[in-house]
Structure formats: structure tokens, C-alpha cells
Design an enzyme around this catalytic site. Structure first.
Site, PDB file in Angstrom:
ATOM      1  CB  SER A 225      -0.864  -0.015   1.264  1.00  0.00           C
ATOM      2  OG  SER A 225      -2.037   0.730   1.079  1.00  0.00           O
ATOM      3  N   PRO A 226       0.482   2.310  -0.701  1.00  0.00           N
ATOM      4  CG  PRO A 226      -0.699   3.861  -1.992  1.00  0.00           C
ATOM      5  CD  PRO A 226      -0.743   2.466  -1.475  1.00  0.00           C
TER       6      PRO A 226
ATOM      7  CD  GLN B  26      -1.743   7.209  -3.021  1.00  0.00           C
ATOM      8  OE1 GLN B  26      -0.967   7.669  -2.185  1.00  0.00           O
ATOM      9  NE2 GLN B  26      -2.871   6.612  -2.685  1.00  0.00           N
TER      10      GLN B  26
ATOM     11  CE1 TYR C 293      -3.975  14.533   2.653  1.00  0.00           C
ATOM     12  CE2 TYR C 293      -4.253  12.222   2.087  1.00  0.00           C
ATOM     13  CZ  TYR C 293      -3.734  13.211   2.919  1.00  0.00           C
ATOM     14  OH  TYR C 293      -2.977  12.859   4.007  1.00  0.00           O
TER      15      TYR C 293
ATOM     16  NE  ARG D 254      -5.594   3.676  -0.765  1.00  0.00           N
ATOM     17  CZ  ARG D 254      -4.769   3.199   0.167  1.00  0.00           C
ATOM     18  NH1 ARG D 254      -4.204   4.020   1.025  1.00  0.00           N
ATOM     19  NH2 ARG D 254      -4.502   1.912   0.253  1.00  0.00           N
TER      20      ARG D 254
ATOM     21  CG  LEU E 184      -5.930  -3.124  11.087  1.00  0.00           C
ATOM     22  CD1 LEU E 184      -6.866  -2.956  12.268  1.00  0.00           C
ATOM     23  CD2 LEU E 184      -4.527  -3.487  11.596  1.00  0.00           C
TER      24      LEU E 184
ATOM     25  N   GLY F 162      -0.155  -2.450   4.417  1.00  0.00           N
ATOM     26  CA  GLY F 162       0.701  -1.329   4.808  1.00  0.00           C
ATOM     27  C   GLY F 162       1.591  -1.695   5.967  1.00  0.00           C
ATOM     28  NE  ARG F 163      -1.530   0.289   9.993  1.00  0.00           N
ATOM     29  CZ  ARG F 163      -2.693   0.513  10.594  1.00  0.00           C
ATOM     30  NH1 ARG F 163      -2.718   1.180  11.726  1.00  0.00           N
ATOM     31  NH2 ARG F 163      -3.822   0.074  10.065  1.00  0.00           N
TER      32      ARG F 163
HETATM   33  C1  LIG Z   1       3.445   5.394   7.462  1.00  0.00           C
HETATM   34  C2  LIG Z   1       2.189   5.426   6.637  1.00  0.00           C
HETATM   35  C3  LIG Z   1       2.124   6.251   5.528  1.00  0.00           C
HETATM   36  C4  LIG Z   1       0.987   6.249   4.714  1.00  0.00           C
HETATM   37  N1  LIG Z   1       0.981   6.992   3.557  1.00  0.00           N
HETATM   38  C5  LIG Z   1      -0.036   6.854   2.686  1.00  0.00           C
HETATM   39  C6  LIG Z   1       0.037   7.399   1.388  1.00  0.00           C
HETATM   40  O1  LIG Z   1       1.064   7.946   0.965  1.00  0.00           O
HETATM   41  N2  LIG Z   1      -1.054   7.283   0.595  1.00  0.00           N
HETATM   42  C7  LIG Z   1      -2.181   6.612   0.983  1.00  0.00           C
HETATM   43  O2  LIG Z   1      -3.141   6.540   0.234  1.00  0.00           O
HETATM   44  N3  LIG Z   1      -2.255   6.048   2.199  1.00  0.00           N
HETATM   45  C8  LIG Z   1      -1.200   6.108   3.033  1.00  0.00           C
HETATM   46  N4  LIG Z   1      -1.228   5.433   4.215  1.00  0.00           N
HETATM   47  C9  LIG Z   1      -2.341   4.496   4.481  1.00  0.00           C
HETATM   48  C10 LIG Z   1      -1.954   3.075   3.998  1.00  0.00           C
HETATM   49  O3  LIG Z   1      -1.732   3.027   2.615  1.00  0.00           O
HETATM   50  C11 LIG Z   1      -3.043   2.045   4.367  1.00  0.00           C
HETATM   51  O4  LIG Z   1      -4.199   2.366   3.661  1.00  0.00           O
HETATM   52  C12 LIG Z   1      -3.332   2.037   5.861  1.00  0.00           C
HETATM   53  O5  LIG Z   1      -2.134   2.006   6.623  1.00  0.00           O
HETATM   54  C13 LIG Z   1      -4.190   0.823   6.247  1.00  0.00           C
HETATM   55  O6  LIG Z   1      -3.542  -0.374   5.879  1.00  0.00           O
HETATM   56  P1  LIG Z   1      -2.715  -1.262   6.964  1.00  0.00           P
HETATM   57  O7  LIG Z   1      -3.675  -1.579   8.078  1.00  0.00           O
HETATM   58  O8  LIG Z   1      -2.312  -2.483   6.181  1.00  0.00           O
HETATM   59  O9  LIG Z   1      -1.554  -0.459   7.416  1.00  0.00           O
HETATM   60  C14 LIG Z   1      -0.123   5.433   5.053  1.00  0.00           C
HETATM   61  C15 LIG Z   1      -0.058   4.631   6.198  1.00  0.00           C
HETATM   62  C16 LIG Z   1       1.092   4.606   6.968  1.00  0.00           C
HETATM   63  C17 LIG Z   1       1.140   3.683   8.162  1.00  0.00           C
END
Ligand SMILES: Cc1cc2nc3c(=O)[nH]c(=O)nc-3n(C[C@H](O)[C@H](O)[C@H](O)COP(=O)(O)O)c2cc1C
Length: 385
Positions: free
Chosen positions: A23-24, A100, A187, A235, A306, A328-329
Site C-alpha cells: 500500500s502507498p 500514487q 485530500y 483510491r 488491517l 501497509g503496516r
Molecule cells: C506510514 C504510513 C504512511 C501512509 N501513507 C499513505 C500514502 O502515501 N497514501 C495513501 O493513500 N495512504 C497512506 N497510508 C495508508 C496506507 O496506505 C493504508 O491504507 C493504511 O495504513 C491501512 O492499511 P494497513 O492496516 O495495512 O496499514 C499510510 C499509512 C502509513 C502507516
């Protein structure tokens, strides 16, 4: 076993080796929009870890659209050359390189998260011209803490739509194979969609059809600038804290599909800070949105939020909730998550998704530890360089 998570998927002319997507995620490591080796290391490790598609973080199409002074930029041709190295590295490790493209609108000009995401008045040394101007659909601030943006004129709208298209052209020139338009998280595009941030009385405000017009124009312009052979993702925040709901997103999904968007990446929230924590966030808390949009907009979807375990990811795909899973995380925690998932799901050659320089040794390690036959020795490994 043929796990769906590890079944390649073809999107237009681009094939992903598996359904796992980084994920971005902003690294807040750029300077004046310029990338550096932090980005290379950050992104390279996810490609080397076996993800099918690796997204470069939210990269801005206009300097005014930077959330922080540390955002990446693609608003000038001079960014193309350094970006080539990122795309090449991701591809070298067998992943597809995605990026992205975004504009933060009224949510721009803030400090980085660990400095409180506070409003910034001045930002020396950053390529934002004389003044780092906040723009948005209407002169309504994100919250009392932040300055209101200037309401965009038709000229501003045309400029930003074109900036998105130009950034997509640059992404293609840099060697990326997937572009995602960021239309969620409060955004700029989301600001046009929401009645809380859009009080316009022209063709961009009022009815849902009018509020979707900016998203539609951006998607159409990007699609025209982006090769027909390459997939386009979008997105969105499928629901937000105010009144944008899943029915609205299903309608938007249909419109975007008609504009040539291939995959809807289903996130949520971000239009307001007021009630951001009210939605319970359990495992796969946004999967239901990917599922409804996939079924009712009849468009491919990516689930995110998640997604932590391999069997959880597999079930999302096999139950038809989504076509791809973005992580992501959990990937931040373990960039080799795909290797772990392949082993846990019992796929035949779990190490074939990573370069031989790792796969060879990891397979030996696994066969030693668990007594499994070595697919490397059986010649099943696909990357013997
Ligand atoms: C450090 C960090 C930076 C993020 N930056 C972006 C981003 O650049 N663009 C975006 O659409 N979402 C961003 N997100 C959201 C993630 O892409 C993702 O949608 C969100 O963390 C939920 O997924 P996860 O539970 O797998 O982490 C970011 C999340 C984290 C933790």
C-alpha cells in the site's frame, strides 16, 4: 495447493506475480520533492520481499499539494530521471512498479506526523514558490486549527487536472507500470466529493453528479496521458466521517470504470478530524467496501486496512470480496511477509517469489528445518540467475 493470493493476475498488459500489494506509504524523506536513497532502500526491500506490486508513496502533482515539506514530487520533468532508478529497482526484483499521484488541497502545508501534523506558515528551502498556497473546492478549512484554502477557479481546476495528467506522463517515462490516483483520505479529490468541503454553486458543486465531476476529469485526463496497456487504480474513501457513503462510492465506481479506471482501492475516512476514531478498526475493517463496490460497480477492487494474516488475505480473495490485497503496516513490520504467507498457505514453491539470491538459501533453510523437499533441487525455481 493453489492459493489465490499467489495466482498471478493480468491487468491490461501488466501481470502481477501475486495479489500482494504494498500500500502507498509516505516516508516523509524527500527534500524539495526530490527523492533520495531512503526511498530506494524503503521500496527495494518490499520488492525483494516478494510483493507483486509495490506502490511509491503519495507523490504530488503540484507543489501546493504537498501535505508536508518532505513529500515526493512529480511536478517537473527533472524528477523523471531519479525516479527511473526506483522503478528499475522494483522491477529488478520481479515486482510491478506503481506510483500514487496526489494533491492534498486544503490538507497541505503541515508538519510531519512526529512533529504534530501542525499547520505551517513558512517553509524555507522548499520548491513552493513565493507562497505555499492552500487551494480547495471552497474556502472551508479542514478544522479550526487550519487555515482555509482559496476556492479554486475554473483556471485552477484545469491547471490541476492537467498537472495530474502530466505527472502520469512522467510516471510512464520513469518506467512505472501502474498509476494510482489518490481520491480519498480527505485530500483534494475527496474535498470535491464531500458536501462538507464543497459548497460550490457551479458545475463542480451541489448534486452528487456535480461533486464527482472533478474526480471524473482527473481520471479521464490521466487515462488519456497514461498508456492504454497499463492499469490505472483509484483510491477512494468508500465512506467518510460526514455524509459520503457506500452508495455514493458505488456510483463513483461506475463513473470511474467508464473513465478507464481498472481497480478501485477501497479505503475510508480523512475528510474531518472530528470523528476519525469512531469506526471500530478490527481485522479487515474496510473489506466490506471492496466487496460491495466490486459487486455493485462491477469493477475490480483492492481491499486494504488491517489485513494481517495470510489465511485472512486468502479468504478475502477466494470469497470474492476483492481482486487484490494492499498491505501497509504489516509489510513495514515484515517486508518478507509474502515469503511467510507462501509458506503458511503451503504453496508448492514458496521461495520462487523472491530473487534466487535469497530464495536459494531460504529454501535450504526451510527444508532443513521442516524436512520439506527442496523445489530448488527439483528445478522448479523460476529465477536461477
Ligand atoms: C506510514 C504510513 C504512511 C501512509 N501513507 C499513505 C500514502 O502515501 N497514501 C495513501 O493513500 N495512504 C497512506 N497510508 C495508508 C496506507 O496506505 C493504508 O491504507 C493504511 O495504513 C491501512 O492499511 P494497513 O492496516 O495495512 O496499514 C499510510 C499509512 C502509513 C502507516
Amino acid at each position: 495447493m493453489d492459493a489465490k493470493l499467489f495466482t498471478p493476475i493480468k491487468l491490461r498488459d501488466i501481470t502481477l506475480r501475486n495479489r500482494i500489494v504494498l500500500s502507498p506509504m509516505l516516508t516523509y524523506a524527500a527534500d524539495g520533492g526530490h527523492l533520495n536513497d531512503t526511498h530506494l532502500i524503503h521500496l527495494g526491500k518490499f520488492a525483494a520481499g516478494g510483493s507483486g506490486l509495490v506502490f511509491v508513496e503519495s507523490t504530488k502533482v503540484d507543489p501546493r499539494g504537498c501535505t508536508t515539506p518532505r513529500d515526493l514530487g512529480l511536478w517537473k520533468d527533472e524528477y523523471i530521471e531519479p525516479m527511473k532508478r526506483i522503478a528499475q529497482t522494483i522491477k529488478h526484483y520481479g515486482s510491478v512498479a506503481g506510483i500514487q499521484l496526489s494533491h492534498s488541497g486544503r490538507k497541505a502545508r503541515r508538519s510531519v506526523p512526529w512533529e504534530g501534523r501542525a499547520p505551517l506558515d513558512h517553509c524555507p528551502g522548499v520548491d513552493h514558490g513565493e507562497e505555499w498556497e492552500l487551494i480547495g473546492p471552497s474556502a472551508i478549512a479542514h478544522s479550526a486549527k487550519f487555515a482555509p484554502p482559496r476556492a479554486m477557479t475554473q483556471t485552477d481546476i484545469d491547471f490541476v487536472v492537467n498537472a495530474w495528467a502530466q505527472a502520469a506522463r512522467r510516471a510512464d517515462a520513469a518506467g512505472f507500470d501502474v498509476v494510482e490516483i489518490h481520491g480519498g483520505h480527505g485530500y483534494l479529490i475527496h474535498q470535491f466529493l464531500s458536501t462538507t468541503s464543497n459548497h460550490r454553486t457551479d458545475q463542480y458543486g451541489g448534486s452528487r453528479e456535480n461533486r464527482m465531476r472533478f474526480a471524473q476529469e482527473v481520471a479521464t485526463a490521466v487515462r488519456a496521458a497514461w498508456p492504454a496497456s497499463k492499469p490505472l487504480f483509484f483510491r477512494l474513501s468508500a465512506v467518510d466521517e460526514t455524509d459520503w457513503n457506500i452508495e455514493d462510492s458505488i456510483a463513483l465506481g461506475k463513473v470511474l470504470k467508464a473513465c478507464g479506471v481498472d481497480v478501485i482501492d477501497c479505503s475510508s475516512g480523512g475528510i474531518s478530524d472530528e470523528s476519525i476514531n469512531e469506526r471500530p478498526r478490527g481485522y479487515g475493517y474496510q473489506v466490506e467496501f471492496a466487496s460491495r463496490i466490486r459487486a455493485e460497480s462491477e469493477v475490480m477492487t483492492m481491499a486494504v486496512g488491517l489485513i494481517v494474516h495470510s489465511d485472512q488475505a486468502e479468504e478475502i480473495l477466494t470469497s470474492g470480496d476483492a481482486d487484490l490485497v494492499a498491505i501497509g503496516r504489516e509489510l513495514l513490520h515484515n517486508p518478507n511477509w509474502p515469503i511467510d504467507a507462501a509458506q503458511k498457505l503451503g504453496i508448492a514453491s514458496p521461495f520462487s517469489h523472491v530473487p534466487a539470491v535469497y530464495g536459494y538459501w531460504l529454501e535450504k533453510r526451510a527444508s532443513t528445518k521442516f524436512g520439506q523437499p527442496s523445489t530448488w533441487q527439483q528445478g522448479i525455481h523460476t529465477d536461477k540467475k
